[in-house]
Design an enzyme around this catalytic site. Structure first.
Site, PDB file in Angstrom:
ATOM      1  N   ASP A   1      -8.156  -4.556   9.820  1.00 48.64           N
ATOM      2  CA  ASP A   1      -7.667  -5.860   9.342  1.00 48.64           C
ATOM      3  C   ASP A   1      -6.244  -6.073   9.840  1.00 48.64           C
ATOM      4  OD1 ASP A   1      -7.807  -8.195   7.276  1.00 48.64           O
ATOM      5  OD2 ASP A   1      -5.906  -7.182   6.861  1.00 48.64           O
TER       6      ASP A   1
ATOM      7  N   LYS B   1      -5.865 -12.964  11.319  1.00 45.36           N
ATOM      8  CA  LYS B   1      -5.652 -14.119  10.437  1.00 45.36           C
ATOM      9  C   LYS B   1      -4.683 -15.118  11.060  1.00 45.36           C
ATOM     10  CE  LYS B   1      -5.676 -10.863   6.561  1.00 45.36           C
ATOM     11  NZ  LYS B   1      -4.948  -9.730   7.160  1.00 45.36           N
TER      12      LYS B   1
ATOM     13  N   SER C   1      -2.774   3.246   5.053  1.00 41.78           N
ATOM     14  CA  SER C   1      -2.008   4.487   4.925  1.00 41.78           C
ATOM     15  C   SER C   1      -1.562   4.918   6.309  1.00 41.78           C
ATOM     16  CB  SER C   1      -2.845   5.588   4.288  1.00 41.78           C
ATOM     17  OG  SER C   1      -2.096   6.790   4.274  1.00 41.78           O
TER      18      SER C   1
ATOM     19  N   HIS D   1      -4.868 -17.301   6.617  1.00 41.45           N
ATOM     20  CA  HIS D   1      -4.148 -16.308   5.812  1.00 41.45           C
ATOM     21  C   HIS D   1      -3.839 -16.812   4.390  1.00 41.45           C
ATOM     22  CE1 HIS D   1      -1.527 -12.547   6.675  1.00 41.45           C
ATOM     23  NE2 HIS D   1      -1.872 -12.556   5.415  1.00 41.45           N
TER      24      HIS D   1
ATOM     25  N   ASN E   1      -9.192   8.227   1.525  1.00 45.04           N
ATOM     26  CA  ASN E   1      -9.530   6.886   1.036  1.00 45.04           C
ATOM     27  C   ASN E   1     -10.945   6.454   1.424  1.00 45.04           C
ATOM     28  OD1 ASN E   1      -7.003   6.770  -0.044  1.00 45.04           O
ATOM     29  ND2 ASN E   1      -6.127   5.433   1.534  1.00 45.04           N
TER      30      ASN E   1
ATOM     31  N   TYR F   1       1.457 -10.102  11.041  1.00 45.19           N
ATOM     32  CA  TYR F   1       1.897  -8.700  11.065  1.00 45.19           C
ATOM     33  C   TYR F   1       2.581  -8.333  12.389  1.00 45.19           C
ATOM     34  CZ  TYR F   1      -1.561  -8.450   7.244  1.00 45.19           C
ATOM     35  OH  TYR F   1      -2.301  -8.682   6.117  1.00 45.19           O
TER      36      TYR F   1
HETATM   37  N1  LIG Z   1      -4.318 -11.404   3.056  1.00 45.86           N
HETATM   38  C1  LIG Z   1      -3.144 -11.136   2.554  1.00 45.86           C
HETATM   39  O1  LIG Z   1      -2.405 -12.036   2.123  1.00 45.86           O
HETATM   40  C2  LIG Z   1      -2.676  -9.715   2.511  1.00 45.86           C
HETATM   41  C3  LIG Z   1      -1.527  -9.378   1.772  1.00 45.86           C
HETATM   42  C4  LIG Z   1      -1.139  -8.038   1.735  1.00 45.86           C
HETATM   43  C5  LIG Z   1      -1.896  -7.065   2.420  1.00 45.86           C
HETATM   44  N2  LIG Z   1      -2.984  -7.428   3.163  1.00 45.86           N
HETATM   45  C6  LIG Z   1      -3.803  -6.421   3.884  1.00 45.86           C
HETATM   46  O2  LIG Z   1      -4.210  -5.420   2.966  1.00 45.86           O
HETATM   47  C7  LIG Z   1      -3.864  -4.137   3.471  1.00 45.86           C
HETATM   48  C8  LIG Z   1      -3.627  -3.158   2.346  1.00 45.86           C
HETATM   49  O3  LIG Z   1      -2.705  -3.666   1.400  1.00 45.86           O
HETATM   50  P1  LIG Z   1      -1.259  -3.023   1.120  1.00 45.86           P
HETATM   51  O4  LIG Z   1      -0.804  -2.306   2.321  1.00 45.86           O
HETATM   52  O5  LIG Z   1      -0.419  -4.107   0.572  1.00 45.86           O
HETATM   53  O6  LIG Z   1      -1.490  -2.034  -0.096  1.00 45.86           O
HETATM   54  P2  LIG Z   1      -2.389  -0.766  -0.466  1.00 45.86           P
HETATM   55  O7  LIG Z   1      -3.392  -0.479   0.578  1.00 45.86           O
HETATM   56  O8  LIG Z   1      -2.828  -1.019  -1.865  1.00 45.86           O
HETATM   57  O9  LIG Z   1      -1.322   0.395  -0.547  1.00 45.86           O
HETATM   58  C9  LIG Z   1      -0.703   0.946   0.570  1.00 45.86           C
HETATM   59  C10 LIG Z   1       0.279   2.004   0.076  1.00 45.86           C
HETATM   60  O10 LIG Z   1      -0.425   3.038  -0.592  1.00 45.86           O
HETATM   61  C11 LIG Z   1      -0.093   4.306  -0.033  1.00 45.86           C
HETATM   62  N3  LIG Z   1      -1.340   5.077  -0.037  1.00 45.86           N
HETATM   63  C12 LIG Z   1      -2.483   4.796   0.623  1.00 45.86           C
HETATM   64  N4  LIG Z   1      -3.435   5.683   0.331  1.00 45.86           N
HETATM   65  C13 LIG Z   1      -2.899   6.562  -0.536  1.00 45.86           C
HETATM   66  C14 LIG Z   1      -3.397   7.711  -1.190  1.00 45.86           C
HETATM   67  N5  LIG Z   1      -4.665   8.129  -1.026  1.00 45.86           N
HETATM   68  N6  LIG Z   1      -2.567   8.399  -2.004  1.00 45.86           N
HETATM   69  C15 LIG Z   1      -1.277   7.992  -2.179  1.00 45.86           C
HETATM   70  N7  LIG Z   1      -0.753   6.892  -1.604  1.00 45.86           N
HETATM   71  C16 LIG Z   1      -1.556   6.184  -0.775  1.00 45.86           C
HETATM   72  C17 LIG Z   1       0.438   4.019   1.339  1.00 45.86           C
HETATM   73  O11 LIG Z   1       1.435   4.936   1.704  1.00 45.86           O
HETATM   74  P3  LIG Z   1       1.244   5.890   3.024  1.00 45.86           P
HETATM   75  O12 LIG Z   1       1.154   4.975   4.198  1.00 45.86           O
HETATM   76  O13 LIG Z   1       2.491   6.721   3.008  1.00 45.86           O
HETATM   77  O14 LIG Z   1       0.004   6.694   2.756  1.00 45.86           O
HETATM   78  C18 LIG Z   1       1.076   2.632   1.186  1.00 45.86           C
HETATM   79  O15 LIG Z   1       2.387   2.768   0.718  1.00 45.86           O
HETATM   80  C19 LIG Z   1      -2.638  -4.434   4.351  1.00 45.86           C
HETATM   81  O16 LIG Z   1      -2.402  -3.390   5.266  1.00 45.86           O
HETATM   82  C20 LIG Z   1      -3.073  -5.721   5.009  1.00 45.86           C
HETATM   83  O17 LIG Z   1      -3.966  -5.436   6.077  1.00 45.86           O
HETATM   84  C21 LIG Z   1      -3.388  -8.741   3.196  1.00 45.86           C
END
Ligand SMILES: NC(=O)c1ccc[n+]([C@@H]2O[C@H](COP(=O)([O-])OP(=O)(O)OC[C@H]3O[C@@H](n4cnc5c(N)ncnc54)[C@H](OP(=O)(O)O)[C@@H]3O)[C@@H](O)[C@H]2O)c1
Length: 269
Positions: A37, A67, A224, A100, A233, A42
């Site tokens: 994604d 997006k 991650s 988006h 994960n 980004y």
């Molecule tokens: N459509 C939208 O408006 C929108 C908005 C926000 C995000 N997104 C998409 O959603 C994706 C994911 O969302 P997100 O990055 O906001 O949050 P997330 O996936 O909920 O959390 C990512 C965080 O969790 C940590 N993490 C991941 N797996 C872990 C595990 N097993 N144990 C401990 N910590 C862990 C990562 O750190 P490490 O890297 O150090 O592991 C990172 O800091 C984004 O990359 C993006 O593609 C879309």
């Protein structure tokens, strides 16, 4: 795999590339993820394309989603920036192109934006189109005005914000829901309900959260940069959450207080 209204198949868990390194994306592909994604926002579409090529995994086996950025809602900009996205990715198609944010405050109506996106499916350069951060009211309006249903709605979703109104509407309309911030960016890892379930089942809190999404029929896209956490994960098929655990997690809902990101009615990016 989950079938989209467009007829294409989408993996039931993906990898979020926002703030992910190219190495992490390659690692994800090697760990078995087949959904990446990304987004114009980004600024990493080139890295996503590189990661697929570096991984040795056939492009056709990877479901790539990008997006439309918030400043590109004008139909001409939709066409031009989509072409630019393909060029930057180095691909001749994407599997999914999402709007988006709805951006209802713009002069350009998101209905017209979506119509321009739909045209991109005609020559197969976008295999499917969908939206992100749309409320049920916005989805209803979009469907009524275009006669077309977005294949996907990607929204904020995690235990403190299960976003069930959106999930129910989407299920009734045949729209597949993807969860962004499915791990709430680690903020809920100290929650006693989540850690209690994780300890009892001998898995991590992250795995409990991702399994909860999976059992709700939602496609999570965790990010991650750690190869160990990337693999962890995706390792959510060796255990199951019982009904009581599912209900206990969903009961953590804090309503609007649980929302971490912007509101679809007002967010301007
Ligand atoms: N459509 C939208 O408006 C929108 C908005 C926000 C995000 N997104 C998409 O959603 C994706 C994911 O969302 P997100 O990055 O906001 O949050 P997330 O996936 O909920 O959390 C990512 C965080 O969790 C940590 N993490 C991941 N797996 C872990 C595990 N097993 N144990 C401990 N910590 C862990 C990562 O750190 P490490 O890297 O150090 O592991 C990172 O800091 C984004 O990359 C993006 O593609 C879309």
């Amino acid at each position: 795999m989950i079938e989209l209204t467009s007829g294409t198949q989408m993996p039931e868990i993906g990898f979020g590339t926002g703030s992910a390194t190219t190495e992490a994306m390659v690692s994800a592909l090697h760990a078995g993820y087949r959904l990446l994604d990304t987004a114009q926002m980004y600024g990493n579409e080139a890295e996503v394309g590189d990661a697929v090529r570096l991984s040795g995994v056939d492009r056709a086996e990877v479901f790539v989603a990008t997006k439309l950025n918030n400043g590109n809602h004008d139909p001409v900009a939709v066409r031009e920036t989509f072409a630019k996205s393909l060029e930057t990715l180095g691909f001749d198609y994407v599997d999914l192109f999402l709007m988006h944010w709805p951006m209802p405050m713009l002069d350009v109506d998101y209905v017209d934006t979506f119509k321009a996106m739909l045209q991109l499916t005609e020559d197969g350069r976008a295999r499917a189109v969908g939206v992100s951060n749309f409320t049920p009211a916005q989805l209803e309006r979009l469907i009524d005005a275009t006669g077309e249903t977005p294949a996907v709605n990607q929204v904020e979703m995690h235990p403190y914000f299960p976003n069930d109104e959106v999930r129910s509407f989407c299920r009734e309309s045949g729209i597949v829901v993807q969860a962004w911030s499915p791990l709430a960016r680690t903020d809920q890892f100290g929650d006693a309900v989540l850690t209690g379930i994780a300890q009892r089942l001998g898995v991590s809190t992250a795995q409990v959260m991702l399994r909860w999404h999976l059992q709700r029929g939602v496609v999570a896209i965790p990010k991650s940069n750690s190869p160990e956490r990337i693999a962890m994960n995706r390792d959510i098929y060796s255990f199951e959450l019982g009904e009581a655990d599912m209900a206990a997690i969903t009961a953590l809902d804090k309503g609007e207080d649980g929302r971490r990101g912007g509101h679809p009615d007002t967010f301007t990016g």
